[in-house]
Motif scaffolding. Structure first.
Motif, PDB file in Angstrom:
ATOM      1  N   ILE A  33     -35.324  40.737   6.896  1.00 43.43           N
ATOM      2  CA  ILE A  33     -35.098  39.941   8.113  1.00 43.43           C
ATOM      3  C   ILE A  33     -36.333  39.955   9.012  1.00 43.43           C
ATOM      4  O   ILE A  33     -36.783  38.900   9.487  1.00 43.43           O
ATOM      5  CB  ILE A  33     -33.874  40.473   8.883  1.00 43.43           C
ATOM      6  N   ALA A  34     -36.898  41.160   9.235  1.00 46.17           N
ATOM      7  CA  ALA A  34     -38.088  41.261  10.088  1.00 46.17           C
ATOM      8  C   ALA A  34     -39.262  40.517   9.470  1.00 46.17           C
ATOM      9  O   ALA A  34     -40.067  39.907  10.180  1.00 46.17           O
ATOM     10  CB  ALA A  34     -38.440  42.733  10.313  1.00 46.17           C
ATOM     11  N   GLY A  35     -39.370  40.572   8.136  1.00 47.22           N
ATOM     12  CA  GLY A  35     -40.443  39.856   7.464  1.00 47.22           C
ATOM     13  C   GLY A  35     -40.345  38.354   7.676  1.00 47.22           C
ATOM     14  O   GLY A  35     -41.343  37.682   7.966  1.00 47.22           O
ATOM     15  N   ILE A  36     -39.152  37.819   7.550  1.00 50.32           N
ATOM     16  CA  ILE A  36     -38.948  36.369   7.744  1.00 50.32           C
ATOM     17  C   ILE A  36     -39.277  35.975   9.182  1.00 50.32           C
ATOM     18  O   ILE A  36     -39.977  34.978   9.431  1.00 50.32           O
ATOM     19  CB  ILE A  36     -37.501  35.983   7.386  1.00 50.32           C
ATOM     20  N   ILE A  37     -38.780  36.758  10.145  1.00 44.43           N
ATOM     21  CA  ILE A  37     -39.030  36.440  11.558  1.00 44.43           C
ATOM     22  C   ILE A  37     -40.523  36.533  11.877  1.00 44.43           C
ATOM     23  O   ILE A  37     -41.089  35.662  12.565  1.00 44.43           O
ATOM     24  CB  ILE A  37     -38.217  37.378  12.467  1.00 44.43           C
ATOM     25  N   THR A  38     -41.194  37.571  11.364  1.00 45.80           N
ATOM     26  CA  THR A  38     -42.619  37.736  11.635  1.00 45.80           C
ATOM     27  C   THR A  38     -43.435  36.635  10.967  1.00 45.80           C
ATOM     28  O   THR A  38     -44.435  36.164  11.529  1.00 45.80           O
ATOM     29  CB  THR A  38     -43.100  39.111  11.157  1.00 45.80           C
ATOM     30  N   VAL A  39     -43.037  36.235   9.771  1.00 43.50           N
ATOM     31  CA  VAL A  39     -43.709  35.127   9.099  1.00 43.50           C
ATOM     32  C   VAL A  39     -43.597  33.855   9.938  1.00 43.50           C
ATOM     33  O   VAL A  39     -44.586  33.129  10.133  1.00 43.50           O
ATOM     34  CB  VAL A  39     -43.112  34.904   7.690  1.00 43.50           C
ATOM     35  N   LEU A  40     -42.400  33.569  10.443  1.00 42.31           N
ATOM     36  CA  LEU A  40     -42.208  32.391  11.294  1.00 42.31           C
ATOM     37  C   LEU A  40     -43.029  32.510  12.580  1.00 42.31           C
ATOM     38  O   LEU A  40     -43.605  31.519  13.057  1.00 42.31           O
ATOM     39  CB  LEU A  40     -40.722  32.234  11.637  1.00 42.31           C
ATOM     40  N   PHE A  41     -43.091  33.717  13.125  1.00 40.31           N
ATOM     41  CA  PHE A  41     -43.870  33.972  14.345  1.00 40.31           C
ATOM     42  C   PHE A  41     -45.360  33.725  14.078  1.00 40.31           C
ATOM     43  O   PHE A  41     -46.038  33.019  14.839  1.00 40.31           O
ATOM     44  CB  PHE A  41     -43.625  35.409  14.799  1.00 40.31           C
ATOM     45  N   GLN A 213     -46.220  38.113   1.782  1.00 39.70           N
ATOM     46  CA  GLN A 213     -47.083  37.663   0.696  1.00 39.70           C
ATOM     47  C   GLN A 213     -46.528  36.427   0.000  1.00 39.70           C
ATOM     48  O   GLN A 213     -47.285  35.632  -0.555  1.00 39.70           O
ATOM     49  CB  GLN A 213     -47.286  38.800  -0.302  1.00 39.70           C
ATOM     50  N   LEU A 214     -45.219  36.255   0.012  1.00 38.03           N
ATOM     51  CA  LEU A 214     -44.623  35.053  -0.566  1.00 38.03           C
ATOM     52  C   LEU A 214     -45.071  33.796   0.186  1.00 38.03           C
ATOM     53  O   LEU A 214     -45.204  32.718  -0.403  1.00 38.03           O
ATOM     54  CB  LEU A 214     -43.092  35.144  -0.537  1.00 38.03           C
ATOM     55  N   PHE A 215     -45.327  33.938   1.479  1.00 39.11           N
ATOM     56  CA  PHE A 215     -45.702  32.796   2.307  1.00 39.11           C
ATOM     57  C   PHE A 215     -47.215  32.672   2.487  1.00 39.11           C
ATOM     58  O   PHE A 215     -47.770  31.577   2.447  1.00 39.11           O
ATOM     59  CB  PHE A 215     -45.040  32.896   3.687  1.00 39.11           C
ATOM     60  N   PHE A 216     -47.899  33.796   2.710  1.00 38.34           N
ATOM     61  CA  PHE A 216     -49.324  33.763   3.042  1.00 38.34           C
ATOM     62  C   PHE A 216     -50.231  34.289   1.929  1.00 38.34           C
ATOM     63  O   PHE A 216     -51.446  34.319   2.098  1.00 38.34           O
ATOM     64  CB  PHE A 216     -49.578  34.578   4.317  1.00 38.34           C
TER      65      PHE A 216
END
Length: 520
Positions: A33-41, A213-216
């Motif tokens: 959850i924190a990873g998804i939120i931080t990625v969006l941030f 890493q999945l996103f960036f």
């Protein structure tokens, strides 16, 4: 703490093995959850920075467009003021606030912090203030941990573990640095390397990094190729740099506090509009020196590549330093982590120029000075040398310079220690506590305090009955490895023991200080 909560704490301590497994699994959930939120941030900030670059490109072609841009910045300043007024805990870095909650000195609403910090951080950093995404990411992650704890009805003790895990996940996702996320959460926030918190923080940090890493992608934040091993013959120069950066770190902390005091003392500009000061300064600065805007991670590459001469490096160093003070002093959401690292890189770049021209240093090693100065400044400011060394190692993707990193970090640390410079996040927390009068001296609530007994501690070797415990303090359990000891008066406390006490919130910090006191 009610009877039901106490029974849940006792159950966790008795079934310690199952408890560690439970917080490990919860750490994985928090990491996702924190990873998804931080990625969006992080993605939102990057989009804001791209939009800002397009705006300045248009202003360069037509200077008259600067006026509507400054008007837009005033609107952003008002929005930031409203966010802070609505939720004061969203202001600033977020790391001191997380420390305060973990210590039981502050209370926070995780929902409003999550929303306010996200929106405020995107607006402030995207608009160009010299602030970093890492502090907000840590607070966002901690809010996720606290929210999960509240939703599934965990104890206050377990909530501290989950918040620490969330903070670890936030830093790991912000910098793609899972190991640094774990070490920072333990060294700076939780102040405890117990197996339970280590397992949950590691699970959250690695999971969060994988999501990132999945996103960036899996590339480090700073792409630096062919970083050579730093030779021993230049260690004298390295120590000189460590001393200089140590003094720069001392100046950083002092100026940060002075700037905060200056903002607090002024009474001409309403609090809700304070962000207008740095935003308007940044708006004008963006037309002449756009390099100082934002966190500055894109500035490290040109420094490493040697694109700037000594004069330009010194100009950027002074401007970035001053604009960081002005930006953070306004109290808007945003951290000092990344700007601090960039300032360190500028200092290292300036020193390497001098070293090559006047100290006969091989130009092949100029990049090393840039990277090493970043770790040194972080250490001098935060007083967390282990985190600083590991963070720079992960951010640069090179593990060949650990010895030189540790050498310069400890040099800067000793300089800061001799000058009695307090860690910046502790100073900032003290300011928050005084400002909000949240010392909780009259708070009669109860909390579980856990700490490890270190070698040389006044508790090491003492029997329980011979310790001068604070009033209203109940010793619940002692963990020695996987063995649980029910404490009696004659029970001897040994180094390495994990001690759990039930005490009033007002006494929590006193108990932790007792555990840290050492025999002279």
């Amino acid at each position: 703490m009610d009877t039901h909560q106490k029974s849940k704490v006792y159950h966790s301590l008795v079934h310690w093995h199952n408890f560690r497994l439970k917080v490990f699994l919860e750490g994985i959930v928090i990491g996702i959850i924190a990873g998804i939120i931080t990625v969006l941030f992080r993605y939102s900030i990057e989009q804001g920075e791209q939009l800002r670059s397009l705006v300045y490109a248009q202003i360069e072609n037509n200077l008259l467009l600067l006026l509507p841009w400054l008007g837009a910045l005033l609107v952003i300043a008002l929005l930031l003021g409203l966010i802070i007024r609505f939720e004061p805990m969203t202001g600033g870095s977020g790391i001191p606030q997380v420390k305060g909650v973990l210590l039981g000195l502050l209370k926070t609403n995780w929902k409003s912090v999550l929303a306010g910090k996200f929106l405020g951080g995107v607006l402030a950093i995207g608009a160009g203030l010299s602030l970093g995404r890492e502090g907000p990411s840590i607070q966002l992650g901690a809010a996720v941990g606290q929210g999960l704890s509240r939703m599934i009805g965990r104890t206050k003790m377990e909530e501290r573990f989950l918040m620490t895990s969330g903070a670890s996940a936030g830093l790991a996702a912000a910098f793609n640095a899972p190991l640094a996320g774990v070490v920072f959460a333990l060294e700076e926030l939780h102040k405890n390397f117990s197996p339970a918190v280590l397992m949950s923080a590691m699970a959250a940090s690695i999971t969060s990094a994988l999501v990132t890493q999945l996103f960036f992608g899996d590339s480090p934040v700073f792409t630096i190729t062919d970083l050579p091993v730093f030779p021993f013959r230049y260690y004298g120069d390295l120590i000189i740099l460590g001393v200089l950066v140590g003094f720069l770190g001392i100046a950083f902390n002092k100026m940060l506090i002075k700037t905060l005091n200056l903002y607090n003392r002024q009474n001409r500009i309403p609090r809700i509009a304070l962000a207008a000061i740095p935003l308007l300064i940044g708006g004008i600065a963006g037309t002449v020196l756009p390099e100082i805007l934002g966190g500055g991670n894109n500035l490290v590459g040109p420094i490493v590549s040697g694109n700037y001469g000594l004069s330009m490096l010194l100009i950027l160093l002074a401007a970035k330093f001053a604009f960081t003070m002005i930006s953070y002093g306004s109290g808007v959401p945003g951290g000092i982590f990344l700007p601090m690292l960039v300032i360190g890189a500028l200092a290292g770049g300036a020193f390497s120029n001098v070293a090559v021209h006047f100290l006969a240093v091989d130009p092949h090693y100029t990049t090393n000075f840039v990277i090493l100065a970043m770790a040194a400044l972080f250490t001098a400011v935060v007083k967390a040398p282990i985190t600083g060394s590991i963070l720079i190692t992960e951010m640069t993707g090179s593990f060949s310079h650990l010895i030189s990193l540790i050498t310069i970090s400890m040099t800067a640390y000793i300089v800061a220690e001799l000058a009695k410079s307090a860690p910046v996040y502790e100073e900032l927390l003290d300011r928050i506590l005084v400002k909000t009068k949240a010392l909780l001296h009259s708070d009669k609530s109860r909390t579980i305090v856990d700490f490890v007994v270190c070698v040389g501690s006044k508790l090491d070797g003492k029997r329980v009955k011979n310790v001068e415990w604070p009033s209203q303090c109940l010793l619940i359990s002692i963990k020695r490895g996987d063995k649980e000891i029910v404490p009696q008066g004659d029970t001897q406390i040994l180094a390495g023991d994990f001690v759990y006490l039930l005490t009033s919130t007002a006494n929590a910090e006193h108990v932790r200080q007792l555990a840290q006191e050492c025999l002279v």
